[in-house]
Motif scaffolding. Structure first.
Motif, PDB file in Angstrom:
ATOM      1  N   ASP A 303      28.018  41.097  59.458  1.00  0.00           N
ATOM      2  CA  ASP A 303      27.113  42.171  59.861  1.00  0.00           C
ATOM      3  C   ASP A 303      27.706  42.885  61.062  1.00  0.00           C
ATOM      4  O   ASP A 303      28.004  42.262  62.085  1.00  0.00           O
ATOM      5  N   GLY A 307      24.868  47.731  61.046  1.00  0.00           N
ATOM      6  CA  GLY A 307      24.281  47.290  59.793  1.00  0.00           C
ATOM      7  C   GLY A 307      25.176  46.258  59.132  1.00  0.00           C
ATOM      8  O   GLY A 307      26.177  45.816  59.705  1.00  0.00           O
ATOM      9  N   ARG A 380      20.486  40.994  50.343  1.00  0.00           N
ATOM     10  CA  ARG A 380      20.243  41.037  51.788  1.00  0.00           C
ATOM     11  C   ARG A 380      20.647  42.394  52.372  1.00  0.00           C
ATOM     12  O   ARG A 380      19.926  42.978  53.191  1.00  0.00           O
ATOM     13  N   ARG A 383      18.118  45.005  51.383  1.00  0.00           N
ATOM     14  CA  ARG A 383      16.879  44.911  52.161  1.00  0.00           C
ATOM     15  C   ARG A 383      17.028  45.701  53.463  1.00  0.00           C
ATOM     16  O   ARG A 383      16.095  46.394  53.888  1.00  0.00           O
ATOM     17  N   TRP A 384      18.193  45.568  54.089  1.00  0.00           N
ATOM     18  CA  TRP A 384      18.431  46.341  55.312  1.00  0.00           C
ATOM     19  C   TRP A 384      18.422  47.831  55.001  1.00  0.00           C
ATOM     20  O   TRP A 384      17.795  48.635  55.712  1.00  0.00           O
ATOM     21  N   SER A 387      15.137  49.714  54.571  1.00  0.00           N
ATOM     22  CA  SER A 387      14.428  50.049  55.812  1.00  0.00           C
ATOM     23  C   SER A 387      15.151  51.106  56.636  1.00  0.00           C
ATOM     24  O   SER A 387      14.622  51.565  57.650  1.00  0.00           O
ATOM     25  N   ASN A 388      16.368  51.489  56.228  1.00  0.00           N
ATOM     26  CA  ASN A 388      17.175  52.358  57.077  1.00  0.00           C
ATOM     27  C   ASN A 388      17.745  53.592  56.383  1.00  0.00           C
ATOM     28  O   ASN A 388      18.408  54.400  57.041  1.00  0.00           O
TER      29      ASN A 388
END
Length: 604
Positions: A303, A307, A380, A383-384, A387-388
């Motif tokens: 990561d 991000g 995963r 998912r980030w 939201s972005n």
């Protein structure tokens, strides 16, 4: 040496770990060692006086030069032609295996006449910042310095003469004579007397390696020579140990002469990943595609501060590429600053998630499936992104004038979720997929609502803009919109009106302050091929073919392209550029299938 040569007056040789630029005048003017992103040993390309070079020139009155590759190889010939004689230099780098020592091999031969040559070998280590000394060891000349780079050795079948801490001399050869020169990293065998028979064998092995490699290509269509040359160039830019591809092997070559847009491209951009996989799979090079897939796999486990992914990486996959300037070098045609490193690694560019997932999708579709661990890491990451995706970012063109809601970034966020949904269905991967489909559709609705300008009848560069952007050309190629949709056709018409001049295509209209940089730039060669493919997909096949064949004429004498073309069609920016040759392959393969009637009959 006192003058800069045009960027297009160079060819390239390499060993799959690094690469050297060889001019039409017989000079090696750029060479990083031991890897693409290592400091330079020769950098006369950026400073003829201080950068260092290795030059062999024939003293022939009223002579001309020609440069060519041996067919289907990366072995380069430079010929000196006059009524008094014909001489040629054959340059190559043996392809490395394991711990082999990196070497540049130069074979000098006279075909006709009695020819005098001038030899100068003047290395300048660590971007010209570190002094060195030279001494004889037998006939070899050893270049010693206090730096992390290894010492170097120049060896020859002729007796070498020192000129201070360099080598400079004249020598004569008559018809049928051959002289060999080897510039290599110091090692036990490097100082031994050269064996002409052994070097001839290495020449043959190197030629055979390249011919055998390109012989695996399954492309049999039109413009095959140019497609093969692009494939051979891309192979040179792929690191053999890691499988990553550098965007270009050079740094600080200007996008405008005298300007400040001078970047370091000796790194791997995640953005190129799907293009690389597509091109290699399209040409039938499964090994390169699989190797790059493994490199991509390793990026899933890290990561970045911006991000789960970052924009670019070093060749070995490490993350930081701090940007600094070299004040000791003039810069190409006095274009400054001379930058090494690239600050874009710290930017937020949301499009990379789409390119990454597109490459994962292609690799899983045509190769091995994802492991359970990799799929969990993909989820995963998504998912980030869920939201972005609605953040402003720095965009594909890495602007430094402030973040915006760019259409291309939004498009590629859509691609990320679309490919994940498709991948799950094709490979029976674990869900749930409802949230991915909902996010994909939410992004699609956002694009149609906030990036379509009713007055212009066009999609626009960023939210609220009144201008277009060449990156929009990727919309139908990414399967977001049909290439015959009325909205797309009117957008394509707007791009044609605002950003194209014949076959030249500009990235965007320059507006002071938009990208945070001063000065203009040339047309962007990759965008030229994107435009051509967009025309072909929209059934403007005849025009696409005409522009494609005209665009081939803007390659240099060896079929290579830099990043941009200037107002007089001079090559600008880093050279040669991977993205341009990737776009060429994509356009050529689609257009050839279209002309042959073998392409897909329906839009998928």
């Amino acid at each position: 040496m006192s003058d800069f040569l045009p960027i297009e007056n160079y060819g390239v040789i390499g060993n799959l770990r690094t690469l050297a630029l060889v001019s039409m005048t017989g000079a090696i003017d750029f060479f990083c060692f031991p890897r693409f992103d290592s400091p330079t040993v020769f950098a006369a390309l950026l400073d003829p006086q201080k950068g260092g070079y290795f030059c062999i020139q024939a003293n022939l009155k009223d002579s001309g030069t020609k440069q060519l590759y041996l067919p289907d190889t990366n072995v380069l010939l430079t010929r000196f032609l006059s009524g008094a004689g014909i001489a040629e230099i054959t340059d190559f780098m043996p392809v490395l295996n394991g711990d082999d020592v990196g070497r540049i091999v130069r074979r000098v031969a006279v075909i006709h006449g009695d020819v005098e040559f001038n030899l100068q070998c003047r290395p300048r280590f660590d971007y010209g910042r570190v002094p060195h000394t030279a001494k004889h060891d037998g006939n070899a000349v050893l270049f010693l310095h206090d730096d992390d780079q290894p010492p170097f050795v120049l060896q020859s079948t002729l007796k070498l003469q020192l000129d201070g801490d360099d080598v400079a001399q004249s020598f004569r050869l008559k018809a049928g004579d051959v002289a060999w020169f080897v510039f290599s990293e110091d090692a036990a065998d490097a100082r031994k007397d050269l064996s002409p028979e052994g070097l001839e064998e290495e020449f043959q092995k190197t030629s055979d390696y390249w011919r055998n490699w390109i012989g695996q290509s399954n492309y049999k269509g039109r413009w095959r020579e140019m497609v093969n040359r692009s494939g051979l160039l891309l192979k040179l830019l792929i690191d053999r140990d890691y499988g990553s591809i550098v965007a270009a092997p050079t740094f600080a070559l200007p996008e405008s002469i005298g300007g400040s847009r001078n970047w370091d491209y000796r790194y791997t951009w995640l953005r190129d990943s799907s293009f690389v996989l597509y091109a290699m799979m399209r040409l039938g090079f499964q090994e390169e595609a699989a190797q790059f897939q493994r490199w991509i796999h390793d990026r899933l486990n890290y990561d970045s501060p911006q991000g789960p992914l970052q924009v670019l990486y070093r060749i070995d996959g490490t993350h930081e590429t701090p940007e600094t300037t070299l004040d000791n070098l003039r810069g190409y045609e006095d274009s400054r600053p001379v930058r090494i490193g690239n600050a874009a690694w710290q930017q937020l560019q949301l499009d990379i998630y789409g390119e990454f997932l597109d490459s994962v999708y292609l690799a899983a579709k045509y190769g091995d499936g994802l492991s359970i661990e990799d799929w969990e890491n993909v989820k995963r990451m998504l998912r980030w992104l869920a939201s972005n995706w609605n953040q402003p970012d720095d965009g594909i063109w890495e602007v430094r004038g402030g973040r915006k809601h760019f259409l291309h970034s939004r498009l590629m966020c859509w691609v990320a979720f679309d490919r994940a949904v498709r991948l799950g269905a094709k490979r029976s991967l674990t869900g749930p997929f409802g949230w991915m489909e909902e996010t994909r559709d939410e992004i699609a609705n956002d694009i149609h609502t906030n990036f379509w300008d009713e007055e212009l009848q066009s999609f626009v560069q960023y939210k609220g803009a009144k201008v277009v952007d060449a990156a929009i050309l990727l919309m139908p190629m990414m399967r977001f919109i049909s290439p015959t949709d009325p909205k797309w056709l009117s957008t394509l018409k707007r791009i044609d009106q605002e950003l194209t001049v014949d076959t030249f295509v500009y990235r965007y209209k320059y507006v002071e302050g938009f990208d945070g940089l001063k000065g203009d730039e040339g047309s962007f060669t990759a965008c030229c091929f994107w435009f051509i493919e967009a025309l072909a997909r929209s059934h403007e096949t005849a025009r696409a073919q005409l522009l494609f064949e005209k665009m081939l004429g803007y390659a240099n004498h060896l079929g290579l392209y830099s990043e941009e073309l200037g107002s007089s069609a001079q090559h600008l920016g880093n050279f040669p550029q991977a993205l341009t040759h990737l776009a060429l392959i994509s356009a050529a393969t689609y257009l050839d299938r279209d002309l042959s009637g073998t392409g897909p009959k329906e839009w998928k």
